[in-house]
Design a protein around this motif. Structure first.
Motif, PDB file in Angstrom:
ATOM      1  N   MET A   1    -141.498 -52.001   8.008  1.00 50.73           N
ATOM      2  CA  MET A   1    -142.503 -51.098   8.585  1.00 50.73           C
ATOM      3  C   MET A   1    -142.664 -51.326  10.083  1.00 50.73           C
ATOM      4  SD  MET A   1    -146.508 -50.655   7.534  1.00 50.73           S
ATOM      5  CE  MET A   1    -147.694 -49.936   8.662  1.00 50.73           C
ATOM      6  N   LEU A   2    -142.704 -52.604  10.481  1.00 44.03           N
ATOM      7  CA  LEU A   2    -142.877 -52.920  11.897  1.00 44.03           C
ATOM      8  C   LEU A   2    -141.690 -52.432  12.721  1.00 44.03           C
ATOM      9  CD1 LEU A   2    -144.560 -54.262  14.086  1.00 44.03           C
ATOM     10  CD2 LEU A   2    -143.408 -56.438  13.548  1.00 44.03           C
ATOM     11  N   ALA A   3    -140.476 -52.572  12.158  1.00 40.81           N
ATOM     12  CA  ALA A   3    -139.276 -52.119  12.875  1.00 40.81           C
ATOM     13  C   ALA A   3    -139.310 -50.608  13.094  1.00 40.81           C
ATOM     14  CB  ALA A   3    -138.028 -52.518  12.094  1.00 40.81           C
ATOM     15  N   LEU A   4    -139.732 -49.864  12.069  1.00 37.76           N
ATOM     16  CA  LEU A   4    -139.809 -48.415  12.200  1.00 37.76           C
ATOM     17  C   LEU A   4    -140.915 -48.021  13.172  1.00 37.76           C
ATOM     18  CD1 LEU A   4    -138.844 -45.634  11.379  1.00 37.76           C
ATOM     19  CD2 LEU A   4    -140.361 -45.731   9.384  1.00 37.76           C
ATOM     20  N   LYS A   6    -141.880 -49.736  15.792  1.00 34.93           N
ATOM     21  CA  LYS A   6    -141.349 -49.972  17.142  1.00 34.93           C
ATOM     22  C   LYS A   6    -140.357 -48.873  17.532  1.00 34.93           C
ATOM     23  CE  LYS A   6    -141.847 -55.010  17.069  1.00 34.93           C
ATOM     24  NZ  LYS A   6    -141.117 -56.322  17.090  1.00 34.93           N
ATOM     25  N   LYS A   7    -139.547 -48.436  16.560  1.00 34.39           N
ATOM     26  CA  LYS A   7    -138.591 -47.358  16.830  1.00 34.39           C
ATOM     27  C   LYS A   7    -139.320 -46.078  17.208  1.00 34.39           C
ATOM     28  CE  LYS A   7    -135.323 -44.352  14.427  1.00 34.39           C
ATOM     29  NZ  LYS A   7    -136.228 -43.171  14.466  1.00 34.39           N
ATOM     30  N   GLU A   8    -140.379 -45.754  16.466  1.00 34.64           N
ATOM     31  CA  GLU A   8    -141.140 -44.541  16.764  1.00 34.64           C
ATOM     32  C   GLU A   8    -141.793 -44.625  18.145  1.00 34.64           C
ATOM     33  OE1 GLU A   8    -141.522 -41.659  14.959  1.00 34.64           O
ATOM     34  OE2 GLU A   8    -139.893 -42.510  13.755  1.00 34.64           O
ATOM     35  N   MET A   9    -142.329 -45.786  18.501  1.00 27.00           N
ATOM     36  CA  MET A   9    -142.941 -45.954  19.811  1.00 27.00           C
ATOM     37  C   MET A   9    -141.905 -45.808  20.924  1.00 27.00           C
ATOM     38  SD  MET A   9    -146.162 -46.202  19.407  1.00 27.00           S
ATOM     39  CE  MET A   9    -146.522 -46.544  21.126  1.00 27.00           C
ATOM     40  N   ARG A  10    -140.702 -46.351  20.710  1.00 24.75           N
ATOM     41  CA  ARG A  10    -139.637 -46.190  21.706  1.00 24.75           C
ATOM     42  C   ARG A  10    -139.252 -44.735  21.851  1.00 24.75           C
ATOM     43  NH1 ARG A  10    -137.417 -50.871  19.324  1.00 24.75           N
ATOM     44  NH2 ARG A  10    -136.017 -49.560  18.083  1.00 24.75           N
ATOM     45  N   SER A  88    -144.217 -45.622   1.421  1.00 24.06           N
ATOM     46  CA  SER A  88    -145.534 -45.751   2.049  1.00 24.06           C
ATOM     47  C   SER A  88    -145.419 -46.451   3.403  1.00 24.06           C
ATOM     48  CB  SER A  88    -146.492 -46.519   1.134  1.00 24.06           C
ATOM     49  OG  SER A  88    -145.974 -47.799   0.819  1.00 24.06           O
ATOM     50  N   GLY A  89    -144.532 -47.451   3.505  1.00 24.77           N
ATOM     51  CA  GLY A  89    -144.317 -48.129   4.776  1.00 24.77           C
ATOM     52  C   GLY A  89    -143.767 -47.182   5.827  1.00 24.77           C
ATOM     53  N   MET A  90    -142.860 -46.302   5.417  1.00 20.28           N
ATOM     54  CA  MET A  90    -142.292 -45.311   6.327  1.00 20.28           C
ATOM     55  C   MET A  90    -143.365 -44.362   6.857  1.00 20.28           C
ATOM     56  SD  MET A  90    -139.381 -42.438   5.454  1.00 20.28           S
ATOM     57  CE  MET A  90    -140.481 -41.528   4.346  1.00 20.28           C
ATOM     58  N   VAL A  91    -144.192 -43.860   5.948  1.00 23.51           N
ATOM     59  CA  VAL A  91    -145.240 -42.919   6.340  1.00 23.51           C
ATOM     60  C   VAL A  91    -146.265 -43.596   7.241  1.00 23.51           C
ATOM     61  CG1 VAL A  91    -147.155 -41.501   5.487  1.00 23.51           C
ATOM     62  CG2 VAL A  91    -144.947 -41.451   4.308  1.00 23.51           C
ATOM     63  N   PHE A  92    -146.680 -44.787   6.877  1.00 20.51           N
ATOM     64  CA  PHE A  92    -147.690 -45.487   7.675  1.00 20.51           C
ATOM     65  C   PHE A  92    -147.150 -45.894   9.047  1.00 20.51           C
ATOM     66  CE2 PHE A  92    -150.035 -45.929   3.691  1.00 20.51           C
ATOM     67  CZ  PHE A  92    -151.338 -45.766   4.141  1.00 20.51           C
ATOM     68  N   ALA A  93    -145.867 -46.229   9.127  1.00 23.58           N
ATOM     69  CA  ALA A  93    -145.277 -46.585  10.415  1.00 23.58           C
ATOM     70  C   ALA A  93    -145.335 -45.396  11.372  1.00 23.58           C
ATOM     71  CB  ALA A  93    -143.831 -47.043  10.222  1.00 23.58           C
ATOM     72  N   LYS A  94    -144.984 -44.225  10.879  1.00 23.24           N
ATOM     73  CA  LYS A  94    -145.042 -43.029  11.720  1.00 23.24           C
ATOM     74  C   LYS A  94    -146.487 -42.673  12.066  1.00 23.24           C
ATOM     75  CE  LYS A  94    -140.675 -40.851  10.375  1.00 23.24           C
ATOM     76  NZ  LYS A  94    -140.163 -40.618  11.746  1.00 23.24           N
ATOM     77  N   PHE A  96    -149.131 -44.790  12.296  1.00 17.53           N
ATOM     78  CA  PHE A  96    -149.692 -45.744  13.252  1.00 17.53           C
ATOM     79  C   PHE A  96    -149.082 -45.568  14.647  1.00 17.53           C
ATOM     80  CE2 PHE A  96    -150.868 -48.403   9.443  1.00 17.53           C
ATOM     81  CZ  PHE A  96    -152.244 -48.281   9.641  1.00 17.53           C
ATOM     82  N   ALA A  97    -147.819 -45.189  14.715  1.00 16.73           N
ATOM     83  CA  ALA A  97    -147.201 -44.940  16.016  1.00 16.73           C
ATOM     84  C   ALA A  97    -147.860 -43.744  16.703  1.00 16.73           C
ATOM     85  CB  ALA A  97    -145.701 -44.697  15.846  1.00 16.73           C
ATOM     86  N   ALA A  98    -148.062 -42.661  15.943  1.00 12.98           N
ATOM     87  CA  ALA A  98    -148.713 -41.479  16.507  1.00 12.98           C
ATOM     88  C   ALA A  98    -150.158 -41.789  16.891  1.00 12.98           C
ATOM     89  CB  ALA A  98    -148.666 -40.327  15.510  1.00 12.98           C
ATOM     90  N   PHE A  99    -150.856 -42.560  16.060  1.00 13.48           N
ATOM     91  CA  PHE A  99    -152.245 -42.895  16.357  1.00 13.48           C
ATOM     92  C   PHE A  99    -152.331 -43.805  17.580  1.00 13.48           C
ATOM     93  CE2 PHE A  99    -156.123 -45.477  15.785  1.00 13.48           C
ATOM     94  CZ  PHE A  99    -157.060 -44.450  15.814  1.00 13.48           C
ATOM     95  N   THR A 100    -151.361 -44.696  17.756  1.00 15.86           N
ATOM     96  CA  THR A 100    -151.346 -45.556  18.935  1.00 15.86           C
ATOM     97  C   THR A 100    -151.229 -44.718  20.206  1.00 15.86           C
ATOM     98  OG1 THR A 100    -150.326 -47.375  17.698  1.00 15.86           O
ATOM     99  CG2 THR A 100    -150.145 -47.445  20.101  1.00 15.86           C
ATOM    100  N   MET A 101    -150.355 -43.720  20.185  1.00 14.22           N
ATOM    101  CA  MET A 101    -150.211 -42.827  21.340  1.00 14.22           C
ATOM    102  C   MET A 101    -151.512 -42.074  21.606  1.00 14.22           C
ATOM    103  SD  MET A 101    -147.386 -42.782  23.060  1.00 14.22           S
ATOM    104  CE  MET A 101    -147.543 -41.161  23.808  1.00 14.22           C
ATOM    105  N   PHE A 102    -152.121 -41.582  20.544  1.00 14.27           N
ATOM    106  CA  PHE A 102    -153.359 -40.825  20.688  1.00 14.27           C
ATOM    107  C   PHE A 102    -154.486 -41.709  21.210  1.00 14.27           C
ATOM    108  CE2 PHE A 102    -157.465 -39.771  18.734  1.00 14.27           C
ATOM    109  CZ  PHE A 102    -157.699 -38.540  19.328  1.00 14.27           C
ATOM    110  N   ALA A 103    -154.682 -42.865  20.585  1.00 13.09           N
ATOM    111  CA  ALA A 103    -155.764 -43.758  20.990  1.00 13.09           C
ATOM    112  C   ALA A 103    -155.568 -44.243  22.420  1.00 13.09           C
ATOM    113  CB  ALA A 103    -155.840 -44.954  20.039  1.00 13.09           C
ATOM    114  N   GLY A 104    -154.314 -44.508  22.809  1.00 12.60           N
ATOM    115  CA  GLY A 104    -154.046 -44.913  24.180  1.00 12.60           C
ATOM    116  C   GLY A 104    -154.430 -43.829  25.171  1.00 12.60           C
ATOM    117  N   SER A 105    -154.145 -42.573  24.827  1.00 12.61           N
ATOM    118  CA  SER A 105    -154.506 -41.454  25.700  1.00 12.61           C
ATOM    119  C   SER A 105    -156.022 -41.312  25.812  1.00 12.61           C
ATOM    120  CB  SER A 105    -153.900 -40.153  25.158  1.00 12.61           C
ATOM    121  OG  SER A 105    -152.496 -40.253  25.069  1.00 12.61           O
TER     122      SER A 105
END
Length: 234
Positions: A1-4, A6-10, A88-94, A96-105
């Motif tokens: 999950m963590l690897a995915l 990080k991939k989404e954030m990149r 579930s790990g795949m879905v949550f990874a995507k 959390f990546a999207a939420f990180t972008m949103f929360a950062g903005s």
């Protein structure tokens, strides 16, 4: 999950998507903030947050439209389905990546508040309460966007479909003034994301609204997981 994750954030920063989202978010929020505070000569930020809920209907689909639709279009979906990561790990990874972008903005946009202290006395409690509500609503909207993205391989269709769904969730209570049935009005108010925002605007932490936003998020993430479980075993 963590690897995915990080991939989404990149991906957000190695493709135009992340920069487009950040630019649109800051441009829209900056304009709305200026019009609702500086132009109106007030330090009350309530109108800003209430307007931004409708702004999220347009902005957040930009962030989520590639979530799963791009995987299907690029034919990389099977790689995810056959990888060691759980559905579930795949879905949550995507998510959390999207939420990180949103929360950062959202956090970057908090810089708008600083000049208000030079021209007035902003209500910090209202601002903090509204910010919490914005993060909860954003979380809810992102889960909806990812779910819609699982249904198509077209990012444009995912974007438009998400906008339509979010508009229904946000604006249903508007029709209360033209509907006579008390039961229907209550149902629309319950469904509406917008109608549950009021207490946060007044600086009150609404536990019921918080549970509602988390529940909607959980429901749409669960649906996304179920769709991909069906595809893995199909």
């Amino acid at each position: 999950m963590l690897a995915l994750y990080k991939k989404e954030m990149r991906t957000y920063f190695t493709t135009p998507l992340g920069y487009v989202f950040l630019g649109v978010f800051l441009a829209v929020s900056g304009f709305v903030f200026a019009m609702s505070t500086y132009y109106s000569q007030t330090s009350d930020v309530s109108a800003y947050f209430q307007t931004m809920i409708l702004g999220y209907v347009v902005i957040i689909p930009i962030l989520t439209m590639r979530g799963f639709a791009e995987e299907r279009r690029a034919r990389t979906e099977q790689l995810l389905l056959t990888s060691p990561i759980t559905i579930s790990g795949m879905v949550f990874a995507k998510f959390f990546a999207a939420f990180t972008m949103f929360a950062g903005s959202v956090l970057v946009s908090c810089l708008y508040y600083l000049p208000l202290f030079n021209y007035g006395t902003p209500n910090v409690g209202k601002a903090v309460g509204s910010l919490i509500a914005m993060l909860l609503i954003g979380m809810c909207f992102i889960s909806v966007g990812l779910f819609v993205s699982t249904l198509t391989e077209s990012t444009v269709t995912a974007c438009i479909g998400t906008m339509g769904t979010l508009l229904v969730l946000s604006a249903t209570s508007i029709f209360n003034s033209i509907i006579d049935s008390y039961f229907v009005r209550q149902v629309l108010s319950w469904v509406s994301v917008y109608s549950r925002f009021d207490n946060f605007v007044y600086g009150e932490f609404d536990i019921a609204a918080t549970v509602y936003y988390i529940s909607i998020t959980a429901i749409f993430l669960f649906l996304s997981v179920r769709i991909y479980e069906g595809r893995r075993y199909a």
